[in-house]
Every structure is written in C-alpha cells, then in structure tokens.
Write a protein that holds these residues in place. Structure first.
Motif, PDB file in Angstrom:
ATOM      1  N   ASP A 301     110.899  13.346  29.315  1.00  0.00           N
ATOM      2  CA  ASP A 301     110.775  13.110  27.878  1.00  0.00           C
ATOM      3  C   ASP A 301     112.020  13.600  27.147  1.00  0.00           C
ATOM      4  N   VAL A 302     112.561  12.754  26.273  1.00  0.00           N
ATOM      5  CA  VAL A 302     113.712  13.119  25.448  1.00  0.00           C
ATOM      6  C   VAL A 302     113.494  12.564  24.050  1.00  0.00           C
ATOM      7  N   LEU A 303     114.304  13.025  23.117  1.00  0.00           N
ATOM      8  CA  LEU A 303     114.396  12.410  21.802  1.00  0.00           C
ATOM      9  C   LEU A 303     115.768  11.758  21.709  1.00  0.00           C
ATOM     10  N   ALA A 304     115.772  10.451  21.438  1.00  0.00           N
ATOM     11  CA  ALA A 304     117.024   9.699  21.354  1.00  0.00           C
ATOM     12  C   ALA A 304     117.410   9.567  19.886  1.00  0.00           C
ATOM     13  N   ALA A 305     118.417  10.319  19.481  1.00  0.00           N
ATOM     14  CA  ALA A 305     118.889  10.268  18.095  1.00  0.00           C
ATOM     15  C   ALA A 305     119.689   8.993  17.887  1.00  0.00           C
ATOM     16  N   ASP A 306     119.315   8.212  16.877  1.00  0.00           N
ATOM     17  CA  ASP A 306     120.075   7.006  16.546  1.00  0.00           C
ATOM     18  C   ASP A 306     121.531   7.404  16.309  1.00  0.00           C
ATOM     19  N   ALA A 307     122.449   6.812  17.069  1.00  0.00           N
ATOM     20  CA  ALA A 307     123.849   7.247  17.048  1.00  0.00           C
ATOM     21  C   ALA A 307     124.464   7.128  15.660  1.00  0.00           C
ATOM     22  N   GLU A 308     124.114   6.054  14.937  1.00  0.00           N
ATOM     23  CA  GLU A 308     124.704   5.863  13.615  1.00  0.00           C
ATOM     24  C   GLU A 308     124.119   6.844  12.605  1.00  0.00           C
ATOM     25  N   VAL A 309     122.819   7.089  12.685  1.00  0.00           N
ATOM     26  CA  VAL A 309     122.202   8.079  11.794  1.00  0.00           C
ATOM     27  C   VAL A 309     122.806   9.459  12.055  1.00  0.00           C
ATOM     28  N   GLN A 310     122.960   9.799  13.339  1.00  0.00           N
ATOM     29  CA  GLN A 310     123.524  11.104  13.692  1.00  0.00           C
ATOM     30  C   GLN A 310     124.945  11.259  13.150  1.00  0.00           C
ATOM     31  N   GLN A 311     125.748  10.204  13.254  1.00  0.00           N
ATOM     32  CA  GLN A 311     127.125  10.284  12.767  1.00  0.00           C
ATOM     33  C   GLN A 311     127.165  10.433  11.250  1.00  0.00           C
ATOM     34  N   ARG A 312     126.321   9.671  10.534  1.00  0.00           N
ATOM     35  CA  ARG A 312     126.306   9.786   9.072  1.00  0.00           C
ATOM     36  C   ARG A 312     125.831  11.171   8.643  1.00  0.00           C
ATOM     37  N   LEU A 313     124.900  11.746   9.401  1.00  0.00           N
ATOM     38  CA  LEU A 313     124.426  13.089   9.084  1.00  0.00           C
ATOM     39  C   LEU A 313     125.547  14.114   9.279  1.00  0.00           C
ATOM     40  N   GLN A 314     126.330  13.934  10.336  1.00  0.00           N
ATOM     41  CA  GLN A 314     127.482  14.819  10.553  1.00  0.00           C
ATOM     42  C   GLN A 314     128.461  14.708   9.391  1.00  0.00           C
ATOM     43  N   ASP A 315     128.755  13.470   8.982  1.00  0.00           N
ATOM     44  CA  ASP A 315     129.695  13.268   7.873  1.00  0.00           C
ATOM     45  C   ASP A 315     129.169  13.896   6.585  1.00  0.00           C
ATOM     46  N   ALA A 316     127.850  13.833   6.391  1.00  0.00           N
ATOM     47  CA  ALA A 316     127.249  14.320   5.148  1.00  0.00           C
ATOM     48  C   ALA A 316     127.320  15.833   5.012  1.00  0.00           C
ATOM     49  N   THR A 317     127.634  16.542   6.094  1.00  0.00           N
ATOM     50  CA  THR A 317     127.767  18.003   6.030  1.00  0.00           C
ATOM     51  C   THR A 317     129.215  18.446   6.190  1.00  0.00           C
ATOM     52  N   ASP A 318     130.137  17.507   6.099  1.00  0.00           N
ATOM     53  CA  ASP A 318     131.548  17.830   6.306  1.00  0.00           C
ATOM     54  C   ASP A 318     132.033  18.821   5.250  1.00  0.00           C
ATOM     55  N   ALA A 319     132.983  19.671   5.660  1.00  0.00           N
ATOM     56  CA  ALA A 319     133.525  20.664   4.733  1.00  0.00           C
ATOM     57  C   ALA A 319     134.316  20.014   3.605  1.00  0.00           C
ATOM     58  N   ASN A 320     134.841  18.803   3.844  1.00  0.00           N
ATOM     59  CA  ASN A 320     135.549  18.074   2.796  1.00  0.00           C
ATOM     60  C   ASN A 320     134.525  17.436   1.860  1.00  0.00           C
ATOM     61  N   ALA A 321     134.579  17.777   0.595  1.00  0.00           N
ATOM     62  CA  ALA A 321     133.566  17.326  -0.362  1.00  0.00           C
ATOM     63  C   ALA A 321     133.541  15.808  -0.493  1.00  0.00           C
ATOM     64  N   ASP A 322     134.705  15.150  -0.460  1.00  0.00           N
ATOM     65  CA  ASP A 322     134.750  13.692  -0.588  1.00  0.00           C
ATOM     66  C   ASP A 322     134.086  13.021   0.611  1.00  0.00           C
ATOM     67  N   THR A 323     134.406  13.525   1.813  1.00  0.00           N
ATOM     68  CA  THR A 323     133.800  12.967   3.025  1.00  0.00           C
ATOM     69  C   THR A 323     132.295  13.178   3.019  1.00  0.00           C
ATOM     70  N   ALA A 324     131.857  14.365   2.572  1.00  0.00           N
ATOM     71  CA  ALA A 324     130.424  14.664   2.546  1.00  0.00           C
ATOM     72  C   ALA A 324     129.687  13.761   1.560  1.00  0.00           C
ATOM     73  N   ALA A 325     130.273  13.519   0.386  1.00  0.00           N
ATOM     74  CA  ALA A 325     129.630  12.659  -0.610  1.00  0.00           C
ATOM     75  C   ALA A 325     129.476  11.239  -0.077  1.00  0.00           C
ATOM     76  N   GLN A 326     130.527  10.727   0.553  1.00  0.00           N
ATOM     77  CA  GLN A 326     130.447   9.387   1.130  1.00  0.00           C
ATOM     78  C   GLN A 326     129.433   9.357   2.269  1.00  0.00           C
ATOM     79  N   GLY A 327     129.400  10.431   3.086  1.00  0.00           N
ATOM     80  CA  GLY A 327     128.450  10.494   4.196  1.00  0.00           C
ATOM     81  C   GLY A 327     127.010  10.485   3.718  1.00  0.00           C
ATOM     82  N   ARG A 328     126.716  11.203   2.640  1.00  0.00           N
ATOM     83  CA  ARG A 328     125.345  11.211   2.103  1.00  0.00           C
ATOM     84  C   ARG A 328     124.939   9.820   1.626  1.00  0.00           C
ATOM     85  N   ALA A 329     125.857   9.140   0.941  1.00  0.00           N
ATOM     86  CA  ALA A 329     125.548   7.798   0.448  1.00  0.00           C
ATOM     87  C   ALA A 329     125.278   6.842   1.609  1.00  0.00           C
TER      88      ALA A 329
END
Length: 625
Positions: A301-329
């Motif tokens: 048994d595993v949990l398969a994280a949707d690759a695109e959702v996971q990447q957008r979530l990573q971007d949404a927590t980026d230390a760069n505020a502009d990258t994070a804002a775009q990632g959240r959107a």
C-alpha cells in the motif's frame, strides 16, 4: 510576471493583480503600456491548464485592465498592483472554475496566470490529504539554545503559525525530535513557550521525523536505517535517552515524492512508515479523470501524490514571494480543474508539504482553507479510501545512491572519531554529541541531494576530527637538561568540555638520554592545560631530539607527535663516573685483547717445538760395535 494577490474570487469581488516587469537586457526599456486579459470561459482540462501554465495565452481575449509602467533601467525591474473591479472583470454570474489571465505588451514576452471563480455550487470538493513536517533547523551541535528555542516556538513565530495552520487543515504533522530534545536538555532553562508548543503539537495524527529531519530513504539505501541519537547531551550531567522530547506516536510518513523508488526497496520503505511517492514514479497514463491517491504496488500500500499537484504545492511554499504567489494560484486552479472533471464524485489526493525550514506553508494552507472546492484531510483519511492497482515505472536514476553515499561517509567518519572516546570517563557523553553533529549534517528528507549536503559531510570530517585533536601537546621552546636525572616539562591542553584520561609516551632519538618510564598516564580537567614532568636520565653531552605522543588508554594516537629539542649536559660527577666507567670498560677490553693475542702467539710456538721433537724421535739410533 503576473500573479493575483488572492487567486480565489467570489461573486461581486474585485481582483487584485501584481504585475512585475523585468528587464534582462543591458539597455533601458522605455515606458510600457500593458493590457491584462482573461479567458472568456474556465479552462476545462488539465492539458489545457498545463499549456496555460507554460505561457500559451492565446485563449485570453477579454481585456479587463490597461496600465502604464515607467521605463526600466538595464537589468532592473518594476512592479505595481492594480485592482480590477467586478464589473470590469465580468465574472459575476459566470461558470465557476479556473480562468486564465494574461499580460501583453508590444514587442515583449507575455505572462500568464490564473484566477478561480470560487462558486462550486453542488460539486463535491476534492479532498487533499497533507503531511506537514516541521523541522528545527539545528546547527552542528544538533541542539537549539534557549534563545533559539524561544524564537522558534513563541506565539506568532513562523513555526508556531505553521503548526496552527497545519492543525486547522487537519494535516498529518511531523515534528523534528530536536525541538523536544532541546527543551529536555535545557531543563528549567527552557522557555515556557516550548512546552506549550510541544503540547499543542502532540495529536493522534502527529509522527516523529528522524532527528534533524534526516532522510530515511538515504539511510535505508545505505543499510543504516535508522540512524538515531545515542543520547541527548546535558551540560554537567549524564546524557538523556535518545528519545527524549520525541513527539508523536503515529507511524512516520516517508516522503518519496522527490525520489525514484524501485520495487525491491518498496517493501522495506513501507515497513518504515506510510510511503508517499510521485505519480511520475508509476507506469500509468492519465486517462479521463484524476484518480485518488491510495494505490497498491506489488501488494504494498502506498499513497501516490499527483506529480503536478505536488510540484505546485512546492512552488506555493517557495521562499521567493513572487514564485509562491504564482504557485498558490496555479495550485488552486489545478484543484478546481480536477474537481470539475467529475463534480459528483469525491476523490482523495495526497501531497507532502516541504519542511518548514524550506518554506512556510502558512499562506498556501490558508488559501486551501478558503477554497470551497477543496477539503484538506489527514494521511489516514487517504488510506481509508479504496486502492487502485499500480506498477512502478522503470526509470534510470543516476543520482540514486547520492544520499546513501553521504550517509555511509558520515558514519565512517564517526566511527573513526569514536575510536578516541575512551579518553573520557563516560564515553556516552562524547559519542552522543558526535552523533547529533552527524545527524545535523545528513541530507534532509523530501528533496534531492545538493552541493550544500556534500559540503556539510565534508565539513563533518573536520568537526569530528577536532575531537581527535582536542587533546594535544602544546609546543614550546628548546629545553636544556642539566644533571643526572632531570624532569622534562611537557604541557598538554584539553580542549574538550569534559575531563579526559590520556597516555603520554616519550622516547629519545639517540643515546645521550634515556627515559626510565616511557609511558605516563595523565588526567586532565575539562578545558584546561597541565604541565607534566617526565623524568629523563642524562648520560652524555649534546643535542637530542625527543618524540612525544599522546594516546588513548587503548593505544589510539591523539593528534600529531611533537618533536622536542633537548640540550643534554650531565653534572661533573656524572661525567666523571661515565668517563671512569668508559675507561674501565676500555682497560678490560684491552687486557682481554692482549691476553688473546699472547695466547695465539704462544700456541704458534708450541706447534713448532712439537714438530722438532717428533723429528728427533723419528731419527734412527746408531748401535755401537
């Protein structure tokens, strides 16, 4: 760059958009007029949304705002935030979903973003199971000071807000044991905020990270899992147990979203905790709607994280505020599009937030909490859904062993440094500190090995090597030894914060002096220097080099040997005695030599006489008549 301040819009709400213009050239740009456009309908598919994220803004046709930006200097940038009122935006009464935004200007590369009309109506929200690791960010000591712990856990701190946001989201929370261990080691000096924070973090969905958020996958691949604290050092006291201050009893979440997992190791990882891997690691194509995360791979048994959702979530927590804002959107637009695929069917996706030292999760968790089409839940909620069968993809991974090699290198360096631990009365104290230093240097979970990780392990060799060199002989000037039996002064420094027991060995490189006791046991107090007097016997006049070396009680060398230059001069009595002794030895030797020489000469004459006698006896005797 184009990014909405808040990517979620309700009926009658205005849109705030930040527009950023960069000039990458070495020539200034003149003032520019920019048009902001939107698509006339929601982007209906994940494929269309991916194209939009990549900058394909051809579908944007409705101009909603125009703004004039001033000229931009060479290699400079300018930004502004504009407000588009609800009437100009024209989304009131429109279908809910992700609308594309685009910025366009003559002779310039455009930019795209998204905004979500958040009126899902009767659509079943997409559930997103989240793991939220909170790490301490310890330095090479592996522990936090009282000031650092207070800054980390005080109300309103980044870590405190991250915990509150994760609790509100119902996420499965991972807590770095270094936080609780630091509080336990400080005892009464620990700030009150630490106890309050740890109590709040202790829930049924909380699990302990590996110490200092070390990567469990790298340790497993090195055959060393788990590398755990040997104890928690306490000043002027015995070490605490290695589990001191640990928070959480749930099975750990193994973040494999950034790794390429092979089937042979999947069972091992599953035995360590809940494995969350990326759908990029699976041999499956997305057909129709997005599936839930719970999967079975070869019976595991595993949990398969949707690759695109996971990447957008990573971007949404980026230390760069502009990258994070775009990632959240982009994240909420993607989740809205997934929800619109099958509005009547609820699905449960999964993802792992970056550790808090890699980026703050607060803003993205607040955005997800506001979205009417998303419900954040725990990892256990995702595990309760039906499974789907999946197969791992065969993917080449040239960096597969990078983390394991660093773990093995660190443990080898620790083993070498541990050989000197017998110099202290309680080796556990020294070994516990060495292990925390090692854990702080190991690669972090949830991300690829970096050059900084390699540098940390290289630096670890220096940190651990300092233990071997912490007790050493202090070099000095040349020494003049006058007399028959002379104490030779040698200064030894203990750079450790604990008392040590060492052995000093001393030997001359010629026969002008002798050392009656070549090895001396020495006890040194913590952080002190001590002068030791080693007796030597002076038997001749001249210069002699003496080699001094420290060892552990079981013979392991400490530091580098010291060469000492000693000018030896015996007293008159000693010199006369030595000269007389030498004269007697020479006389005896001369007498023996003469005796041997005379004997050899005597034996030679005796042999000649014997021959004459034998000749005379053999002569015939004449008889008389």
């Amino acid at each position: 760059m184009l990014a909405p301040v808040d990517p979620l819009l309700s009926e009658g709400e205005a849109l705030e958009v930040e527009v950023l213009l960069r000039n990458p050239t070495r020539e200034s740009l003149p003032p520019t007029r920019i048009e902001v456009l939107r698509t006339s309908a929601p982007i209906g598919t994940r494929y269309g949304l991916s194209r939009w994220f990549e900058g394909d803004g051809i579908l944007a046709s409705s101009v909603v705002a125009t703004l004039d930006l001033p000229g931009v200097a060479a290699l400079g940038r300018t930004s502004t935030t504009i407000t588009v009122d609800a009437d100009a935006l024209g989304l009131d009464g429109a279908s809910w979903g992700a609308y594309g935004l685009a910025a366009s200007a003559p002779d310039m590369e455009g930019a795209t973003s998204v905004v979500v009309r958040d009126e899902p109506g009767e659509a079943s929200p997409t559930r997103l199971a989240l793991a939220a690791p909170i790490d301490a960010g310890v330095d090479a000591t592996g522990l936090l000071t009282a000031e650092e712990l207070a800054s980390l856990t005080e109300p309103g701190s980044d870590t405190d807000e991250a915990l509150d946001a994760a609790l509100d989201a119902g996420a499965t929370i991972g807590v770095d044991p270094a936080i609780g261990a630091s509080a336990e080691a400080l005892g009464t000096d620990a700030p009150e905020s630490a106890a309050d924070w740890l109590e709040l973090a202790e829930t049924r969905d909380t699990y302990p990270l590996l110490y200092a958020n070390a990567d469990p996958i790298a340790q497993a691949r090195a055959g060393a899992f788990p590398v755990e604290p040997l104890g928690i050092p306490v000043e002027d006291d015995e070490p605490l147990p290695g589990t001191a201050g640990e928070v959480g009893a749930r099975m750990p979440v193994i973040d494999a979203t950034g790794a390429i997992v092979q089937e042979a190791e999947l069972g091992t990882l599953a035995g360590m905790g809940t494995v969350v891997l990326s759908t990029d690691n699976l041999a499956e194509a997305l057909e129709g709607s997005t599936p839930s995360a719970h999967a079975s791979v070869g019976g595991v048994d595993v949990l398969a994280a949707d690759a695109e959702v996971q990447q957008r979530l990573q971007d949404a927590t980026d230390a760069n505020a502009d990258t994070a804002a775009q990632g959240r959107a982009e994240l909420v637009a993607l989740l809205a599009t997934i929800t619109r695929e099958r509005p009547s069917d609820q699905r449960t996706l999964a993802a792992v937030l970056p550790a808090t030292t890699q980026g703050s999760p607060v803003a993205v968790l607040e955005t997800l909490a506001d979205a009417g089409f998303v419900e954040t839940v725990s990892m256990d909620d995702a595990l309760e859904t039906p499974t789907r069968e999946a197969v791992l993809a065969a993917i080449d991974d040239p960096e597969r062993d990078a983390g394991a090699e660093l773990v093995s290198a660190a443990l080898a360096q620790e083993a070498e440094a541990s050989r000197v631990a017998t110099i202290v009365d309680e080796p556990a104290s020294l070994l516990a500190g060495l292990r925390l230093t090692l854990l702080a240097a190991l690669p972090d979970a949830g991300r690829a090995v970096t050059d900084a990780d390699r540098a940390a392990i290289d630096g670890l060799g220096g940190e651990l090597g300092q233990v071997r060199d912490a007790v050493q002989i202090v070099g000095g000037s040349d020494i003049r030894a006058v007399g028959e039996s002379v104490p030779l002064p040698i200064t030894i420094a203990n750079g450790l914060t604990v008392p040590v027991q060492v052995v000093l060995s001393l030997r001359p490189l010629n026969a002008l002096v002798s050392v009656p006791q070549p090895s001396t046991n020495i006890s040194l107090a913590a952080s002190t220097q001590q002068r030791v007097q080693v007796p030597i016997d002076v038997v001749g006049t001249g210069t002699v080099l003496m080699v001094a070396q420290l060892h552990t009680p079981d013979g392991v060398p400490l530091g580098q040997p010291q060469i000492m230059r000693v000018t030896a001069q015996p007293t008159i009595e000693t010199a006369v005695a030595v000269a007389l002794g030498i004269a007697i030895v020479l006389l005896i030797a001369f007498g023996i030599w003469r005796s041997v020489r005379k004997r050899r000469r005597g034996e030679a004459h005796g042999d000649a006489d014997d021959i004459s006698d034998r000749a005379a006896r053999d002569q015939p005797v004449k008889e008389s008549l």
